[in-house]
Write an enzyme that holds these catalytic residues in place. Structure first.
Site, short mmCIF file in Angstrom:
data_model
loop_
_atom_site.label_atom_id
_atom_site.label_comp_id
_atom_site.label_asym_id
_atom_site.label_seq_id
_atom_site.Cartn_x
_atom_site.Cartn_y
_atom_site.Cartn_z
N ASP A 34 -1.13 18.19 19.12
CA ASP A 34 -0.77 19.46 19.76
C ASP A 34 -0.29 20.51 18.76
O ASP A 34 0.46 21.43 19.15
CB ASP A 34 0.30 19.24 20.83
CG ASP A 34 -0.19 18.35 21.98
OD1 ASP A 34 -1.42 18.19 22.11
OD2 ASP A 34 0.65 17.82 22.72
N HIS A 82 -9.53 11.12 1.15
CA HIS A 82 -8.58 10.02 1.12
C HIS A 82 -7.32 10.31 1.93
O HIS A 82 -6.43 9.48 2.04
CB HIS A 82 -8.20 9.69 -0.34
CG HIS A 82 -7.46 8.42 -0.53
ND1 HIS A 82 -6.11 8.38 -0.80
CD2 HIS A 82 -7.87 7.13 -0.47
CE1 HIS A 82 -5.72 7.11 -0.92
NE2 HIS A 82 -6.76 6.34 -0.72
N LYS A 99 -4.67 10.81 4.98
CA LYS A 99 -4.36 10.04 6.19
C LYS A 99 -3.39 10.88 7.02
O LYS A 99 -2.17 10.82 6.83
CB LYS A 99 -3.75 8.69 5.82
CG LYS A 99 -4.59 7.88 4.80
CD LYS A 99 -3.67 7.22 3.80
CE LYS A 99 -4.36 6.72 2.55
NZ LYS A 99 -5.67 6.22 2.63
N HIS A 153 0.82 -1.22 0.00
CA HIS A 153 0.00 0.00 0.00
C HIS A 153 0.85 1.26 0.00
O HIS A 153 0.32 2.37 0.12
CB HIS A 153 -0.92 -0.02 1.23
CG HIS A 153 -2.10 0.89 1.15
ND1 HIS A 153 -2.38 1.86 2.09
CD2 HIS A 153 -3.08 0.98 0.22
CE1 HIS A 153 -3.47 2.50 1.76
NE2 HIS A 153 -3.92 2.00 0.63
N ASP A 170 17.44 10.65 -6.72
CA ASP A 170 18.86 10.93 -6.48
C ASP A 170 19.24 10.78 -5.01
O ASP A 170 20.27 11.31 -4.57
CB ASP A 170 19.23 12.34 -6.96
CG ASP A 170 19.12 12.48 -8.48
OD1 ASP A 170 19.23 11.46 -9.17
OD2 ASP A 170 18.90 13.61 -8.95
N LYS A 212 3.27 4.43 -1.12
CA LYS A 212 3.47 5.37 -2.22
C LYS A 212 4.81 6.06 -1.98
O LYS A 212 4.92 6.95 -1.15
CB LYS A 212 2.36 6.42 -2.28
CG LYS A 212 0.97 5.88 -2.55
CD LYS A 212 0.24 5.50 -1.30
CE LYS A 212 -1.18 5.05 -1.61
NZ LYS A 212 -1.82 4.39 -0.44
#
Length: 491
Positions: A416, A409, A411, A198, A205, A200
């Protein structure tokens, strides 16, 4: 006799499940209930969904990852979190710069521009990689850079990217790009049906990286008519933290299955497309006109800033091959150490009892806790399962908001307004146990402030969930929700 034999066999299967899941009573009870409803078949489903195969023995977390503490300018809560999660991280505390990206258009502009400037290496890893407008541009840029001498490695998930065509993989390999697949769709299929990569991740470089919630596909631009507006959060990271993401990529690369090299590639023949994008600055501002007037659905007018904020960072990777649920444990630590506020944005909220207890006890300590979730969830079974948690949270004082502007979508967790967690992981058992996931813990008042401002903007497209709305649910609806929660291990 046949019925008695079936009963005995199912009892043995259920005992096996109970013994194997004895450390997780809540999960064991769920699976025992499934076994009662579906005798024998329930055990087969358990083997498919919760099959505890050994994906790999090595782990990136280590007791040696103890790093220097945060500077004294940070609050005691952030310092405690950073110290407590250090052994769960890939390397420990890193420093670098962060750019927050809050929509697909801006993310792809920054990503593609950075790819076009790549000089030596590029690592690309995605759960979903499509062959649409966005995917074709990405593929063409990767091919162009490969033919310019840049070493490129490409990983896709077998399930999430199952529609990515073989001829595009061949075209990439023809150009010299090394391609691999995690959990390819091949016999016996059980790992494929159970686990997902899952993540991404893009590393350029070894000094610049992109990670977060955005995959490669037209829907993430917010301009796809059958999807609508898409709210997501991604990050551009510059500095030594990119090394940690490359380390994760390297481990996933060793685990992934090699793509078969086409004969043309073996002979060194290049089959490059005539429509390769030149190495010039990418601008996606006119995409809605290019795709047609019907795509002019609009993009969030308030996007991430151009500035790169200085931050301390910790990289966490979770996978089903290790016993420690790294990201779940890190979330728990963050929630229990908050002293002022907790803001959580997640598309899937099907947690276990420890996360629920952490949220409730945070409110009891005087912490303001806000949870932002989508009104409309895909797959649809997740929504009913999530609603079974909302009553006790609202009763405890947690403020829950339902996002109503198409797709949410992102996450993101903000503690604080000084530290945050951003990445690919949701608040569900799949992210905690079954998926390859990656998140960044960020320690920066500037980043915390920017993410909080975005959270406040998202609340303008949301409505607060009231206890009255939950009380008014019909009896059949409550049964559906409880059933969905029963099958939460399958989600």
């Amino acid at each position: 006799m046949g019925f008695i034999g079936l009963y005995v066999l199912n009892t043995i299967f259920m005992l096996i499940v109970a013994i194997r899941e004895v450390r997780r009573p809540e999960k064991a009870l769920n699976w025992l209930a499934v076994g009662l409803i579906f005798p024998v078949l329930g055990y087969v489903i358990y083997l498919i969904i919760a099959n505890p195969i050994h994906i790999r023995k090595e782990r990136l977390t280590s007791p040696s990852n103890v790093s220097d503490p945060l500077p004294d300018s940070f609050s005691p809560a952030s310092s405690i979190i950073a110290q407590s999660v250090s052994q769960l991280t890939v390397h420990g505390l890193r420093s670098g710069r962060v750019q927050v990206l809050t929509n697909g258009i801006e993310t792809y502009e920054k990503l593609m521009a950075s790819l076009q400037n790549a000089q030596s290496t590029v690592e690309v890893e995605y759960y979903i990689y499509r062959d649409d407008h966005i995917g074709k541009r990405m593929t063409d840029i990767l091919i162009e850079r490969a033919e310019a001498g840049v070493k490129i490695r490409f990983i896709r998930d077998g399930w999430g990217s199952k529609q990515f065509p073989k001829h595009e993989i061949n075209r990439m390999m023809d150009a010299g790009i090394e391609c691999r697949t995690i959990f390819p769709l091949s016999f016996p299929w059980i790992p494929t049906l159970t686990y997902r990569d899952h993540c991404k991740i893009v590393v350029i470089d070894g000094i610049e990286a992109f990670t977060g919630g955005i995959n490669v596909g037209d829907e993430y631009t917010g301009l796809k008519p059958d999807v609508g507006f898409w709210r997501d959060t991604h990050m551009r990271l510059v500095g030594e933290v990119a090394i940690d993401l490359r380390t994760i990529f390297d481990v996933h690369w060793d685990f992934a299955s090699k793509e078969k090299i086409p004969q043309k590639a073996k002979q060194g023949i290049r089959n490059r497309s005539k429509q390769i994008i030149p190495t010039a600055k990418v601008s996606l501002s006119g995409w809605s006109e290019e795709w047609g007037a019907e795509l002019d659905a609009g993009v969030d007018p308030v996007s991430g800033t151009e500035s790169l904020h200085y931050a301390y960072m910790q990289t966490l990777e979770s996978n089903p091959g290790i016993p420690t649920e790294v990201i779940r444990q890190a979330y728990f630590i963050c929630l229990t150490q908050a002293t002022k506020s907790i803001d959580i944005t997640t598309p899937y909220f099907v947690p276990e009892s420890d996360i629920i207890m952490a949220l409730k006890t945070a409110v009891a300590r005087g912490v303001r806790v806000r949870l932002l979730v989508p009104r409309h969830v895909t797959p649809k079974i997740v929504g009913p399962a999530s609603r079974t948690y909302y009553g006790e949270l609202i009763e405890a004082g947690v403020q829950i908001y339902m996002y109503e502007k198409d797709v949410l979508h992102a996450k993101v967790m903000i503690i604080d307004e000084e530290m945050a967690g951003v990445g690919s992981a949701n608040y569900d058992m799949r992210s905690f146990r079954l998926n390859f996931e990656v998140i960044e813990l960020l320690y920066s008042a500037d980043v915390g402030r920017e993410l909080t401002e975005q959270f406040e903007r998202d609340l303008l497209d949301s409505v607060p969930l009231k206890m009255e709305e939950l009380i008014q649910r019909s009896y059949p609806q409550r049964i559906i929700e409880q059933t969905a929660r029963l099958f939460s291990p399958l989600l």
